[in-house]
Motif scaffolding. Structure first.
Motif, PDB file in Angstrom:
ATOM      1  N   ALA A  71      -2.765  -2.756  37.422  1.00 40.57           N
ATOM      2  CA  ALA A  71      -3.144  -3.450  38.657  1.00 40.57           C
ATOM      3  C   ALA A  71      -3.296  -4.934  38.368  1.00 40.57           C
ATOM      4  N   CYS A  72      -2.661  -5.771  39.195  1.00 43.02           N
ATOM      5  CA  CYS A  72      -2.696  -7.220  39.007  1.00 43.02           C
ATOM      6  C   CYS A  72      -3.559  -7.859  40.092  1.00 43.02           C
ATOM      7  N   ILE A  73      -4.316  -8.853  39.692  1.00 35.40           N
ATOM      8  CA  ILE A  73      -5.261  -9.499  40.587  1.00 35.40           C
ATOM      9  C   ILE A  73      -4.851 -10.950  40.803  1.00 35.40           C
ATOM     10  N   GLU A  74      -4.824 -11.360  42.066  1.00 31.04           N
ATOM     11  CA  GLU A  74      -4.470 -12.742  42.395  1.00 31.04           C
ATOM     12  C   GLU A  74      -5.501 -13.695  41.818  1.00 31.04           C
ATOM     13  N   GLY A  75      -5.024 -14.778  41.234  1.00 31.30           N
ATOM     14  CA  GLY A  75      -5.905 -15.757  40.615  1.00 31.30           C
ATOM     15  C   GLY A  75      -6.200 -15.461  39.168  1.00 31.30           C
ATOM     16  N   ARG A  76      -5.936 -14.223  38.753  1.00 35.11           N
ATOM     17  CA  ARG A  76      -6.121 -13.862  37.359  1.00 35.11           C
ATOM     18  C   ARG A  76      -4.783 -13.564  36.697  1.00 35.11           C
ATOM     19  N   ASP A  77      -3.978 -12.724  37.356  1.00 34.44           N
ATOM     20  CA  ASP A  77      -2.691 -12.324  36.798  1.00 34.44           C
ATOM     21  C   ASP A  77      -1.516 -13.040  37.454  1.00 34.44           C
ATOM     22  N   PHE A  78      -1.705 -13.516  38.667  1.00 30.33           N
ATOM     23  CA  PHE A  78      -0.623 -14.201  39.358  1.00 30.33           C
ATOM     24  C   PHE A  78      -1.190 -15.166  40.386  1.00 30.33           C
ATOM     25  N   THR A  79      -0.363 -16.129  40.787  1.00 33.68           N
ATOM     26  CA  THR A  79      -0.703 -17.038  41.871  1.00 33.68           C
ATOM     27  C   THR A  79       0.241 -16.776  43.028  1.00 33.68           C
ATOM     28  N   ARG A  80      -0.195 -17.119  44.220  1.00 34.85           N
ATOM     29  CA  ARG A  80       0.595 -16.860  45.429  1.00 34.85           C
ATOM     30  C   ARG A  80       0.852 -18.164  46.158  1.00 34.85           C
ATOM     31  N   LEU A  81       2.117 -18.412  46.475  1.00 36.56           N
ATOM     32  CA  LEU A  81       2.504 -19.556  47.278  1.00 36.56           C
ATOM     33  C   LEU A  81       3.529 -19.078  48.297  1.00 36.56           C
ATOM     34  N   GLY A  82       3.132 -19.047  49.564  1.00 38.75           N
ATOM     35  CA  GLY A  82       4.017 -18.501  50.586  1.00 38.75           C
ATOM     36  C   GLY A  82       4.279 -17.028  50.326  1.00 38.75           C
ATOM     37  N   SER A  83       5.555 -16.677  50.208  1.00 37.84           N
ATOM     38  CA  SER A  83       5.926 -15.284  49.944  1.00 37.84           C
ATOM     39  C   SER A  83       6.283 -15.055  48.476  1.00 37.84           C
ATOM     40  N   GLU A  84       5.949 -16.009  47.604  1.00 37.44           N
ATOM     41  CA  GLU A  84       6.286 -15.890  46.182  1.00 37.44           C
ATOM     42  C   GLU A  84       5.041 -15.676  45.336  1.00 37.44           C
ATOM     43  N   LEU A  85       5.120 -14.692  44.444  1.00 33.97           N
ATOM     44  CA  LEU A  85       4.036 -14.386  43.520  1.00 33.97           C
ATOM     45  C   LEU A  85       4.501 -14.757  42.115  1.00 33.97           C
ATOM     46  N   THR A  86       3.785 -15.687  41.485  1.00 32.83           N
ATOM     47  CA  THR A  86       4.164 -16.173  40.160  1.00 32.83           C
ATOM     48  C   THR A  86       3.248 -15.562  39.112  1.00 32.83           C
ATOM     49  N   ARG A  87       3.840 -14.862  38.172  1.00 29.93           N
ATOM     50  CA  ARG A  87       3.073 -14.169  37.119  1.00 29.93           C
ATOM     51  C   ARG A  87       2.495 -15.193  36.158  1.00 29.93           C
ATOM     52  N   GLY A  88       1.208 -15.035  35.841  1.00 30.60           N
ATOM     53  CA  GLY A  88       0.555 -15.911  34.892  1.00 30.60           C
ATOM     54  C   GLY A  88       0.480 -15.272  33.518  1.00 30.60           C
ATOM     55  N   GLU A  89      -0.168 -15.941  32.608  1.00 31.63           N
ATOM     56  CA  GLU A  89      -0.373 -15.377  31.278  1.00 31.63           C
ATOM     57  C   GLU A  89      -1.345 -14.202  31.389  1.00 31.63           C
TER      58      GLU A  89
END
Length: 208
Positions: A89-107
């Motif tokens: 399970a991935c959590i926004e702000g921890r595992d990914f960021t959201r901009l519009g309809s795009e989710l960018t995977r973080g470290e």
């Protein structure tokens, strides 16, 4: 699930159509279907849809927009390991960021080790090969420019329900526009220009 028309019978009457009942309803459904086919968007609000997308990159683009994310419409993102059956399970702000309809995977927030199994051997900052997303999308109120195109198509369809090229009554002859011939009105270049901001590139989405 059948999607609702993008305009109402009241809108159609206000646009000048005099036909009511099943014929008007069909014209609205057909016009809405043509707009959705061109834009590749549902446009109306869809809540809690679950899809599986191909990952493998840093950015995951969700196919439908705009995203609706709030307390009543949570965004749930889960990476799938495939054969091992492990899910993350991935959590926004921890595992990914959201901009519009795009989710960018973080470290990754964890320290991966061989004892943890998957995804210890996956590059950091890259989505798993498959990602399951549950999200809400679309407009609570369809934008006016979209409604305008739907009504224009519906009015044209109702103006020539028999798909005639022309008709003559005594000394009066009427020639129908090409867009009204062939099983319902078709999108003109002006219609496409109006809808272009809502159109997305083709996606391949695996059903869940």
């Amino acid at each position: 699930m059948a999607l609702p028309p993008l305009a109402t019978a009241a809108d159609l009457a206000a646009a000048g159509a005099t036909v009511t009942g099943p014929a008007a309803d069909m014209a609205l459904r057909r016009a809405s279907a043509r707009v959705r086919k061109y834009t590749r968007q549902t446009l109306t609000l869809v809540e809690g849809e679950t899809i599986t997308l191909a990952g493998g990159g840093r950015v995951l683009a969700l196919p439908q927009r705009p995203l609706v994310v709030d307390a009543a419409h949570p965004l749930t993102v889960t990476e799938l390991s495939g054969m091992t059956g492990i899910e993350l399970a991935c959590i926004e702000g921890r595992d990914f960021t959201r901009l519009g309809s795009e989710l960018t995977r973080g470290e990754p927030w964890y320290q991966p080790t061989r004892l943890m199994g998957w995804p210890w051997n996956r590059p950091s900052g890259v989505w798993a090969p498959q990602v399951r997303v549950t999200y809400s999308h679309g407009y609570a109120e369809v934008p006016d420019d979209v409604v305008d195109v739907v009504l224009a198509l519906a009015v044209m369809s109702l103006a020539n329900p028999q798909n005639l090229r022309s008709e003559a009554i005594d000394d009066y002859q009427r020639t129908f526009a090409a867009e009204t011939i062939g099983g319902g009105a078709t999108l003109s270049r002006d219609h496409m220009d109006a809808l272009r901001p809502y159109r997305r590139a083709a996606f391949t989405v695996a059903p869940s």
